[in-house]
Design an enzyme around this catalytic site. Structure first.
Site, short mmCIF file in Angstrom:
data_model
loop_
_atom_site.label_atom_id
_atom_site.label_comp_id
_atom_site.label_asym_id
_atom_site.label_seq_id
_atom_site.Cartn_x
_atom_site.Cartn_y
_atom_site.Cartn_z
N SER B 534 0.84 -1.22 0.00
CA SER B 534 0.00 0.00 0.00
C SER B 534 0.87 1.26 0.00
CB SER B 534 -0.94 0.01 1.21
OG SER B 534 -1.74 -1.14 1.23
N ARG B 535 1.98 1.23 -0.75
CA ARG B 535 2.96 2.30 -0.61
C ARG B 535 2.93 3.35 -1.72
NH1 ARG B 535 6.95 1.81 -4.26
NH2 ARG B 535 8.23 3.34 -3.18
N GLU B 720 -4.50 -2.52 1.31
CA GLU B 720 -4.41 -3.87 1.85
C GLU B 720 -5.39 -4.18 2.98
OE1 GLU B 720 0.04 -5.37 1.53
OE2 GLU B 720 -0.10 -3.21 1.78
#
Lengths: 291, 767
Positions: B534-535, B720
């Site tokens: 989730s970056r 996520e």
């Protein structure tokens, strides 16, 4: 995928001749929704594929006082789009509506579904329940087989080399009767039957007593099954919950399910009972209150 | 400020921002809906050959020999590779961005060396003029296998008498390497406080065991790779990947060239969810190209994807929880064993860190076990490990709440982790939104509406995921027409082109539509880590912010030259540069000016940020169970989540809905079904039953915004955590509906029916 020859005859005789004279294995192609997948996966490796969709007799869809003639290549969507068929042969339409999505229904035929002879075929229990007979053309001429005797094992049937399923013939719907097909699937659509039941219930004129019934089961044996005793046991009885539950138990007794990724034996046997009862209830409803 | 802002739940705009919080059309939208977007399988360089992989029919076997002579002499066959053609990279670990990998294991996974460890394990690959020739030739390769007993179940594999996968695998037992080979690659422990003392203070203690099944990400697009190895030693790889730079690194290591000799061109990607980080086909295609001098394409079938890529582990878990009379958690204990697949390296570490992370757990002990089994090598899948752990923990909490007779959301509010809470594995939380996400669930219209009807029940559960930062780069070129060309290295899976472009636009005070984002190859942008954890919206968005700040500085300099002012006198604000006495040039005016005179303006952003901030979600679900068949129908579903700041609310909602749907799939029907020989029996979408649109109600997402103090725009990763709560929430709902506690996933009709029938049997013993 292996190379194969392809032909698209326009007569039954020509199709029979091609399939009979092919030096290697031949496969008829109707909608192809099973066959094309099987060719790609190497499950069948025919030398010849015979497209039967251009043969007029295999595209017949004729509803009359003598019953229904359903050509072997007629796709599901033609069946359920016909209001007359929906009224007279509700179980068949129930089946046609739940085979695949719309694109599949525009291709897939009930005849192909029967010839593929999968134990979980969605239309076969309805054909059995409705008393359909398979009209088969072959090198030795034409013969008829009741649908409950058509399949002989998973993927196996009574067709000999060179034989082609031409059509399915249904008797006229009995007065005061209703039919229904239902399957159990873990999802709501796009799935294969874990257990399925097709049935026809004929009531007497009062609507309070069962005159005759035909119950067929799918996915709980090597072939779709005609539950003969469960069916005949209903004759003359009042369609109470107890009666229908008894029939359900009798039907369960002929189920010989297996454990696989789709369900366990115990589960399938249990759900067979549940589904038979539910389907019979719906048949009675339909017999009493025709659409 | 620090509480959930109810007004923002269905954000259509953001008081603080002009671009952030709006819903512009995605930049890649037209290409996607018209079918023009190019995916890996769309690549057809001239002279291309087709590769077909020969895979092991056995779950566990020794390879005595491989005879490729018959295949090689088939007309049209150009080359064949086996493991011998790969470079042995040695016994080394490398970080792939969302988990590390041992390079020798990676090598042996790409093409089996002396043993096959799972059915579908790649053994050889044939390149030929057509796919049909390649298929036929692959079938002519003779592999002499010595078939070995297999073990596919995690608990069975832990038995000392189980068939041993690796003779050289010695358990790392609490940091020490053992002396006897075993299937347990690693046993580790996290501890906090005094667990025995904690349980002695508890009024209620619940301890339960759980099992979950192996599940696959189920992305639509199968893995593919096309490679061209030029005679100059430079390799180009076109593929579907979450991380072009990690593919570059893995290919370079496995074929033995410097990373600068590998250019990876990431094509559009039809889903990844963590499963498209590790390489499978890329090194094979590269070596086949070296051998043939032609470009080679290899594409997996759906069965290959199921059997031979990286699903997420099945597990065995035991969770014990103690609460005092006031309803506060006093102690927690967990044992978590994960299938790693054929080689070590399951996400059990993350599971162990997540299992108690939603709560203030004063005393805790967590044991984790990484166990090899004869299944494909497990990979990341959306919050890897957290969903399994939450299924156990959140079900135990539901039982605790029942004993306490407390509303399960009130219990979660009371025990919620917050800023300063120390996790059992050590880290202390910064400002987080577990409390706010749960509050939003409690206050939702859904939770306030009573559920009525027979065999219906409502369940809730919460979930946590860390998110990650890692490296990202962007360059942004100012165009004369007032637009900005934005170049980035993050492959776009969930609409990130747009969410990154929006952060650049916000910073420059221009429209999102004035940014033209492009995802480019590894030669054309600075190093960027995977699209995972989730970056991307967090870190690559930050890089875009930095690139925009860089542009601001350069435009201030240019304005200072034009106006003959000092740069300190000027500021960048409201989409332009302002100075004393009403001096003002808009971004568009400056962009036009830049084209006429002086050097072009190109901004750069390169970041490796910390402070990604954890994500928390609480879900509420209503189900109806057919008590005669065990089939569970989802009636209503609400998913609340602290997202920090929703850059593009539609994509945030999409992530929440998609995550919830995948979690519902785990809950209801998804599983790898193996026979006794270790053969997966359901490697098709017909029998691997993911939910379809017809199985689901609309998933109602509730966006809660607790800005992340560790990001310029308060972004938290969102992709996520929404997969984490569903299985537990649904298990709890099933209990309310029909009174049975499900402790095994999936909660498929046969399993649920079995529990219902068993409950009927035990409750009426006299019949």
């Amino acid at each position: 995928m292996r190379d194969f020859d392809y032909s698209a005859p326009t007569s039954v005789a020509e199709a029979v001749r091609l399939l009979n004279q092919s030096p290697g294995a031949g496969r008829p192609l109707a909608g192809g929704t099973d066959l094309i997948d099987q060719l790609r996966l190497g499950r069948h490796q025919p030398e010849l594929v015979v497209d039967i969709k251009r043969i007029p007799e295999l595209n017949v869809l004729e509803l009359s006082s003598r019953g229904l003639r359903l050509g072997a290549a007629v796709p599901c969507s033609r069946i359920y789009s016909d209001a007359g068929i929906a009224q007279e042969y509700a179980a068949l339409v129930d089946s046609a509506r739940i085979i695949g999505g719309v694109q599949i229904q525009n291709r897939a035929s009930v005849g192909g579904n029967l010839c593929n002879s999968g134990p979980a075929a969605d239309s076969t229990p309805s054909l059995i329940a409705l008393g359909a007979r398979a009209v088969i053309a072959g090198p030795q001429g034409t013969r008829e087989v009741p649908v409950e005797e058509f399949c002989t094992g998973p993927g196996k049937n009574v067709l000999h080399r060179g034989e082609v399923l031409v059509e399915l013939r249904f008797p006229p719907r009995p007065a005061n009767s209703g039919s229904h097909y239902r399957r159990f699937i873990p999802r709501n659509e796009m799935d294969i039957a874990v257990v399925s039941v097709g049935a026809l219930v004929e009531l007497d004129a009062s609507g309070e007593r069962i005159k005759s019934a035909r119950i067929a089961l799918g996915a709980v044996g090597p072939t779709p099954l005609f539950a003969r005793e469960a069916s005949s046991g209903l004759a003359g009885r009042s369609p109470t919950v107890e009666t229908l539950t008894e029939a359900a138990q009798a039907a369960q007794a002929i189920a010989t399910p297996i454990d696989d990724m789709r369900g366990t034996k115990e589960f399938r046997r249990h759900v067979t009972g549940v589904l038979v009862r539910r389907v019979l209830e719906e048949c009675v409803q339909r017999a009493r209150h025709p659409a | 400020m620090a509480t959930a802002n109810n007004d923002l739940r269905h954000t259509n705009g953001h008081a603080k921002y002009k671009v952030i919080g709006t819903r512009p059309v995605r930049h890649d939208g037209v290409d996607k809906v018209t079918g023009r977007a190019r995916y890996g399988a769309d690549i057809h360089p001239s002279g291309m050959l087709y590769g077909v992989v020969l895979r092991s029919p056995h779950a566990h076997a020794r390879i005595r020999s491989i005879d490729t002579s018959k295949a090689a002499s088939t007309p049209g066959v150009r080359a064949i590779v086996t493991n011998k053609d790969l470079l042995d990279p040695g016994n080394r670990m490398v970080e792939l961005g969302e988990g590390a990998v041992n390079l020798r294991h990676l090598n042996h996974n790409v093409l089996a060396a002396d043993k096959v460890y799972y059915r579908g394990h790649a053994v050889a690959c044939v390149a030929a003029d057509s796919i049909h020739i390649a298929e036929q030739a692959a079938a002519l390769i003779c592999v002499d296998y010595e078939v070995l007993p297999c073990v596919t179940d995690v608990q069975a594999a832990m038995d000392p008498k189980a068939p041993l996968l690796h003779a050289d695998l010695f358990t790392e037992e609490l940091g020490k390497i053992g002396t006897k080979p075993s299937n347990i690659a690693k046993h580790f422990r996290f501890e906090k406080g005094d667990v025995a003392a904690g349980f002695s203070k508890a009024k209620f203690v619940v301890e339960r065991e759980f099992k979950t099944s192996t599940v696959h990400q189920g992305y639509i697009e199968p893995h593919n790779a096309t490679a061209l190895w030029n005679p100059d030693g430079h390799i180009t790889v076109w593929c579907s990947t979450q991380g072009s730079f990690t593919v570059r690194q893995q290919v370079a290591e496995l074929v033995g060239v410097p990373i600068s000799h590998v250019k990876v061109v990431p094509m559009e990607i039809g889903g990844g969810f963590g499963g498209k980080i590790r390489v499978y086909l890329e090194p094979i295609a590269a070596v086949l190209s070296r051998k043939t001098g032609a470009p080679v394409k290899v594409v997996m079938s759906r069965a290959d994807v199921f059997e031979a890529t990286g699903p997420t582990p099945g597990s065995y878990m035991k969770v014990k929880l103690g609460v005092d009379a006031a309803g506060l958690i006093t102690a927690g204990e967990a044992q978590i064993a994960f299938e790693a697949g054929g080689f070590p390296g399951s996400p059990v570490g993350a599971a162990a860190m997540c299992v108690f992370a939603c709560y203030e757990v004063p005393n805790g002990k967590i044991d984790g076990y990484d166990v090899v089994v004869n299944r494909p090598q497990m990979s990341a899948y959306r919050a890897p490990g957290a969903t399994q752990a939450a299924f156990a923990m959140e079900t135990v909490i539901d039982e605790v709440c029942e004993q306490l007779q407390i509303d399960p959301l009130e219990f979660r509010l009371k025990n919620a982790a917050k800023e300063g809470t120390r996790r059992v594995d050590g880290p202390v939380f910064p400002r987080i939104g577990m409390y706010e996400a749960t509050l939003a669930a409690r206050d939702s219209a859904h939770y306030k509406t009573p559920l009525t009807g027979k065999h219906r029940g409502r369940g809730v559960a919460s979930g946590f995921w860390f998110n990650i930062g890692l490296k990202s780069c962007c360059t942004a070129t100012v165009n004369a027409d007032g637009s900005v060309s934005l170049v980035e290295g993050s492959t776009d899976i969930g609409g990130s082109r747009t969410s990154i472009a929006m952060q650049l636009a916000e910073t420059l005070g221009i429209r999102a539509e004035d940014v033209v984002p492009a995802v480019v190859d590894t030669d054309s942008v600075g190093y960027t880590d995977v699209t995972g954890g989730s970056r991307v919206t967090f870190a690559t968005g930050w890089a875009a912010y930095e690139a925009a700040r860089d542009i601001q500085r350069q435009l201030i300099n240019r304005a200072a030259q034009i106006w003959e002012r000092k740069t300190e006198e000027l500021t960048y604000q409201d989409g332009g540069v302002s100075g004393p006495n009403g001096l003002r040039m808009t971004f568009q005016e400056l962009a036009a000016e830049v084209q006429k005179h002086g050097e072009p303006v190109v901004g750069r952003g390169a970041v490796d940020p910390e402070g990604c901030g954890g994500a928390f979600a609480t879900h509420v679900v209503d189900v109806e169970v057919d008590a005669e068949t065990g089939k569970v129908e989802i009636l209503r579903y609400t998913a609340t989540q602290d997202v920090g700041t929703a850059i593009h609310p539609s994509y945030v909602e999409g992530q929440i809905q998609g995550g919830a749907v995948q979690g519902i799939g785990w809950a209801l029907n998804e599983e790898y079904f193996y026979d006794a020989q270790g053969v997966m029996r359901n490697s098709t979408f017909l029998d691997y039953r993911m939910p379809t649109a017809l199985d689901l109600p609309m998933i109602d997402p509730v966006i809660v915004e607790v800005p992340n103090p560790g990001h310029p725009y308060g972004v938290r990763g969102v992709g996520e955590v929404p997969i984490v709560p569903p299985p537990a929430a649904i298990a709890n709902a099933i209990y309310r509906a029909v009174g049975v506690r499900m402790q095994e996933l999936p909660m498929s009709p046969p399993r649920v029916l079995k529990q219902i029938l068993a409950a009927i049997h035990t409750s009426s013993p006299r019949h």
